[in-house]
Design an enzyme around this catalytic site. Structure first.
Site, PDB file in Angstrom:
ATOM      1  N   ARG A   1       0.834  -1.222   0.000  1.00 19.27           N
ATOM      2  CA  ARG A   1       0.000   0.000   0.000  1.00 19.27           C
ATOM      3  C   ARG A   1       0.867   1.270   0.000  1.00 19.27           C
ATOM      4  O   ARG A   1       0.511   2.269  -0.589  1.00 19.27           O
ATOM      5  CB  ARG A   1      -0.885  -0.006   1.253  1.00 19.27           C
ATOM      6  CG  ARG A   1      -2.063   0.934   1.211  1.00 19.27           C
ATOM      7  CD  ARG A   1      -2.892   0.922   2.516  1.00 19.27           C
ATOM      8  NE  ARG A   1      -2.992  -0.368   3.150  1.00 19.27           N
ATOM      9  CZ  ARG A   1      -3.896  -1.293   2.859  1.00 19.27           C
ATOM     10  NH1 ARG A   1      -4.816  -1.051   1.947  1.00 19.27           N
ATOM     11  NH2 ARG A   1      -3.895  -2.469   3.483  1.00 19.27           N
ATOM     12  N   TYR A   2       1.983   1.227   0.720  1.00 15.14           N
ATOM     13  CA  TYR A   2       2.874   2.390   0.847  1.00 15.14           C
ATOM     14  C   TYR A   2       4.226   2.007   0.241  1.00 15.14           C
ATOM     15  O   TYR A   2       4.625   0.842   0.305  1.00 15.14           O
ATOM     16  CB  TYR A   2       3.097   2.736   2.324  1.00 15.14           C
ATOM     17  CG  TYR A   2       1.830   2.940   3.121  1.00 15.14           C
ATOM     18  CD1 TYR A   2       1.193   4.181   3.135  1.00 15.14           C
ATOM     19  CD2 TYR A   2       1.287   1.907   3.884  1.00 15.14           C
ATOM     20  CE1 TYR A   2       0.042   4.378   3.875  1.00 15.14           C
ATOM     21  CE2 TYR A   2       0.135   2.097   4.631  1.00 15.14           C
ATOM     22  CZ  TYR A   2      -0.484   3.336   4.626  1.00 15.14           C
ATOM     23  OH  TYR A   2      -1.614   3.527   5.362  1.00 15.14           O
TER      24      TYR A   2
ATOM     25  N   ARG B   1       6.822   0.038   2.780  1.00 11.54           N
ATOM     26  CA  ARG B   1       6.476  -1.118   3.609  1.00 11.54           C
ATOM     27  C   ARG B   1       5.428  -1.995   2.942  1.00 11.54           C
ATOM     28  O   ARG B   1       4.623  -1.503   2.152  1.00 11.54           O
ATOM     29  CB  ARG B   1       6.008  -0.698   5.001  1.00 11.54           C
ATOM     30  CG  ARG B   1       4.866   0.289   5.041  1.00 11.54           C
ATOM     31  CD  ARG B   1       4.900   1.039   6.381  1.00 11.54           C
ATOM     32  NE  ARG B   1       3.795   1.940   6.561  1.00 11.54           N
ATOM     33  CZ  ARG B   1       3.774   3.203   6.126  1.00 11.54           C
ATOM     34  NH1 ARG B   1       4.777   3.675   5.412  1.00 11.54           N
ATOM     35  NH2 ARG B   1       2.744   3.984   6.379  1.00 11.54           N
TER      36      ARG B   1
ATOM     37  N   CYS C   1      -6.603 -17.631  12.615  1.00 12.10           N
ATOM     38  CA  CYS C   1      -6.495 -16.866  13.866  1.00 12.10           C
ATOM     39  C   CYS C   1      -6.931 -17.766  15.024  1.00 12.10           C
ATOM     40  O   CYS C   1      -7.717 -18.692  14.833  1.00 12.10           O
ATOM     41  CB  CYS C   1      -7.419 -15.653  13.848  1.00 12.10           C
ATOM     42  SG  CYS C   1      -7.119 -14.535  12.480  1.00 12.10           S
TER      43      CYS C   1
ATOM     44  N   CYS D   1     -12.638 -12.323  15.332  1.00 13.33           N
ATOM     45  CA  CYS D   1     -13.283 -11.121  15.845  1.00 13.33           C
ATOM     46  C   CYS D   1     -14.433 -10.769  14.902  1.00 13.33           C
ATOM     47  O   CYS D   1     -14.245 -10.721  13.677  1.00 13.33           O
ATOM     48  CB  CYS D   1     -12.266  -9.980  15.899  1.00 13.33           C
ATOM     49  SG  CYS D   1     -10.730 -10.480  16.723  1.00 13.33           S
TER      50      CYS D   1
ATOM     51  N   CYS E   1     -13.835  -7.940  12.309  1.00 12.28           N
ATOM     52  CA  CYS E   1     -12.574  -7.974  11.560  1.00 12.28           C
ATOM     53  C   CYS E   1     -12.755  -7.437  10.137  1.00 12.28           C
ATOM     54  O   CYS E   1     -13.663  -7.842   9.430  1.00 12.28           O
ATOM     55  CB  CYS E   1     -12.042  -9.406  11.491  1.00 12.28           C
ATOM     56  SG  CYS E   1     -10.529  -9.547  10.527  1.00 12.28           S
TER      57      CYS E   1
ATOM     58  N   ARG F   1     -10.915  -8.146   7.732  1.00 14.83           N
ATOM     59  CA  ARG F   1     -10.578  -9.215   6.770  1.00 14.83           C
ATOM     60  C   ARG F   1     -11.498 -10.409   6.979  1.00 14.83           C
ATOM     61  O   ARG F   1     -11.133 -11.553   6.691  1.00 14.83           O
ATOM     62  CB  ARG F   1      -9.114  -9.640   6.918  1.00 14.83           C
ATOM     63  CG  ARG F   1      -8.142  -8.562   6.570  1.00 14.83           C
ATOM     64  CD  ARG F   1      -6.746  -9.097   6.228  1.00 14.83           C
ATOM     65  NE  ARG F   1      -5.888  -7.962   5.949  1.00 14.83           N
ATOM     66  CZ  ARG F   1      -4.906  -7.534   6.758  1.00 14.83           C
ATOM     67  NH1 ARG F   1      -4.626  -8.195   7.854  1.00 14.83           N
ATOM     68  NH2 ARG F   1      -4.198  -6.473   6.440  1.00 14.83           N
TER      69      ARG F   1
ATOM     70  N   ASP G   1     -13.391  -0.322  10.331  1.00 18.56           N
ATOM     71  CA  ASP G   1     -13.517  -0.286   8.876  1.00 18.56           C
ATOM     72  C   ASP G   1     -14.922  -0.703   8.455  1.00 18.56           C
ATOM     73  O   ASP G   1     -15.660  -1.337   9.213  1.00 18.56           O
ATOM     74  CB  ASP G   1     -12.478  -1.223   8.242  1.00 18.56           C
ATOM     75  CG  ASP G   1     -11.068  -0.725   8.498  1.00 18.56           C
ATOM     76  OD1 ASP G   1     -10.819   0.476   8.267  1.00 18.56           O
ATOM     77  OD2 ASP G   1     -10.227  -1.525   8.958  1.00 18.56           O
TER      78      ASP G   1
ATOM     79  N   ASP H   1      -8.650   4.145   8.224  1.00 16.42           N
ATOM     80  CA  ASP H   1      -8.143   3.686   6.930  1.00 16.42           C
ATOM     81  C   ASP H   1      -9.095   4.204   5.860  1.00 16.42           C
ATOM     82  O   ASP H   1     -10.293   3.873   5.882  1.00 16.42           O
ATOM     83  CB  ASP H   1      -8.095   2.151   6.899  1.00 16.42           C
ATOM     84  CG  ASP H   1      -6.695   1.639   7.129  1.00 16.42           C
ATOM     85  OD1 ASP H   1      -5.837   1.864   6.250  1.00 16.42           O
ATOM     86  OD2 ASP H   1      -6.461   1.025   8.182  1.00 16.42           O
TER      87      ASP H   1
ATOM     88  N   LYS I   1      -3.826   5.139   5.761  1.00 16.11           N
ATOM     89  CA  LYS I   1      -4.324   5.376   7.125  1.00 16.11           C
ATOM     90  C   LYS I   1      -3.993   6.819   7.504  1.00 16.11           C
ATOM     91  O   LYS I   1      -2.881   7.279   7.286  1.00 16.11           O
ATOM     92  CB  LYS I   1      -3.564   4.411   8.034  1.00 16.11           C
ATOM     93  CG  LYS I   1      -4.143   4.183   9.385  1.00 16.11           C
ATOM     94  CD  LYS I   1      -3.265   3.227  10.173  1.00 16.11           C
ATOM     95  CE  LYS I   1      -3.627   1.775   9.934  1.00 16.11           C
ATOM     96  NZ  LYS I   1      -3.037   1.123   8.855  1.00 16.11           N
TER      97      LYS I   1
HETATM   98  S1  SF4 Z   1      -8.916  -8.877  13.945  1.00 17.26           S
HETATM   99 FE1  SF4 Z   1      -9.161 -10.342  12.238  1.00 17.26          FE
HETATM  100  S2  SF4 Z   1      -7.068 -10.949  11.729  1.00 17.26           S
HETATM  101 FE2  SF4 Z   1      -6.991 -10.058  13.804  1.00 17.26          FE
HETATM  102  S3  SF4 Z   1      -7.263 -11.807  15.203  1.00 17.26           S
HETATM  103 FE3  SF4 Z   1      -9.284 -10.903  14.861  1.00 17.26          FE
HETATM  104  S4  SF4 Z   1     -10.124 -12.142  13.173  1.00 17.26           S
HETATM  105 FE4  SF4 Z   1      -7.912 -12.479  13.163  1.00 17.26          FE
END
Ligand code: SF4
Length: 336
Positions: A62-63, A66, A75, A79, A82, A84, A243, A280, A287
């Site tokens: 993205r940058y 980095r 994971c 979450c 999340c 993603r 997000d 973001d 960001k």
């Molecule tokens: S925020 Fe997303 S990538 Fe991070 S631990 Fe939770 S589910 Fe996994």
């Protein structure tokens, strides 16, 4: 629900649950809710443009200086907010040895890349042997100055931070670890001990959190979270505005509410306990800090707001006797 979005919670986090997802800040982060089926305007499966910015599997660029390296999309917990969430928990997301080598070659071949952020998924679910191999490969790339890991493991599965993992993180280059924690109850004694094992190995620790409605959207909770992190030798780094991931509107406060919380923190806690509140830009445009701002331009000078919201001229107007006094005296303060 688990077919649409993966579900997992560790025994450590399950033990902290004291109520349902509507009322308990730990349950709310990990237990599915029907609201996840509701798509709100602006939400997307790829809210910050990771897919558009992925030149090879496992890399997001993205940058200029980095890249993200995502060796796994697994994971220890999933979450519910999340960004993603459409990608994590898919077995196909773990890079094969050959795919990892292609991703590393991408980094080797671009001398403008100075930092690699190893993320996922959660890279600390990999075996210490695999993590050590990634570190060794990155450590050998001359143009890299920093290797950073983003992980939930020290908080949600602290026993995984054992001697073998700590040893695997040893490198000549700087290795930083950014942990993810959102509520002070997550910071158990076991999590503190896991962080201490990393700190004692010379690894600087930082924390990122997400501003989540019903979890940490009040000043007292954020204050407790950041005080506890700093006392654990972990520097608060970013507070992310959530997000626009699909089905996550029930977690989002308004940006004005986030700014007001940051302003409240500024007046309540030490500067060490102040993260940067960031957003973001949707689509993958980077960001940025989103305030609050304490400065307003005023002709050739400025007005600056103090933590109580009182406005002061900067530089202060010089009185006729030449001595400098505050432009707005206590009691005459204009609230902003
Ligand atoms: S925020 Fe997303 S990538 Fe991070 S631990 Fe939770 S589910 Fe996994």
């Amino acid at each position: 629900m688990a077919e649409r979005y993966p579900f997992a919670i560790t025994p450590e986090m399950a033990a902290l649950v004291e109520g349902g997802a509507e009322s308990d800040p730990i349950a709310r982060q990990f237990l599915p809710q029907d609201a996840e089926f509701e798509l709100s305007p602006g939400e997307s499966a790829d809210p910050i443009g990771d897919r558009r910015l992925s030149p090879v599997k496992g890399i997001v660029h993205r940058y200029p200086d980095r890249v993200l390296l995502k060796p796994t999309l697994t994971c220890p917990v999933y979450c519910r907010f999340c960004f993603r969430r459409e990608d994590v928990g898919r077995k196909s997301g773990t890079l094969s040895t050959a795919e990892l080598e292609v991703a590393l070659d991408y980094i080797r071949n671009d001398p403008a890349i100075w930092e690699v952020i190893v993320t996922g998924g959660d890279p600390f679910v990999l075996s210490p042997r695999r993590i050590g191999a990634i570190i060794a490969a990155l450590d050998a790339i001359p143009h890299l100055g920093s290797i950073r890991f983003h992980t939930r493991v020290p908080v949600v599965a602290p026993a995984r931070v054992g001697a073998a993992l700590v040893k695997a993180l040893a490198a000549e280059k700087a290795v930083h670890v950014v942990i993810h924690a959102n509520h002070p109850r997550e910071l158990t004694e076991a999590a503190r001990a896991a962080c201490l094992r990393l700190v004692r190995a010379g690894i600087p620790l930082h924390a990122q959190s997400v501003l989540l409605k019903g979890v940490n959207d009040d000043a007292a909770t954020l204050e407790a979270l950041y005080r506890r992190l700093v006392a654990m030798r972990v520097r608060p780094y970013y507070l992310h505005h959530p997000d626009l991931a699909s089905g996550t509107a029930h977690f989002r406060t308004g940006i004005a509410a986030g700014q007001s919380l940051m302003r409240a923190l500024r007046g309540r806690v030490s500067g060490l306990c102040q993260p940067t509140y960031v957003l973001d830009v949707p689509g993958g445009f980077g960001k940025v800090p989103v305030g609050p701002s304490y400065l307003q331009a005023d002709g050739a000078g400025w007005h600056v707001s103090d933590p109580e919201g009182r406005l002061h001229a900067y530089p202060p107007a010089a009185p006729p006797d030449g001595k400098s006094v505050p432009a707005t005296l206590p009691g005459e303060a204009e609230k902003v």
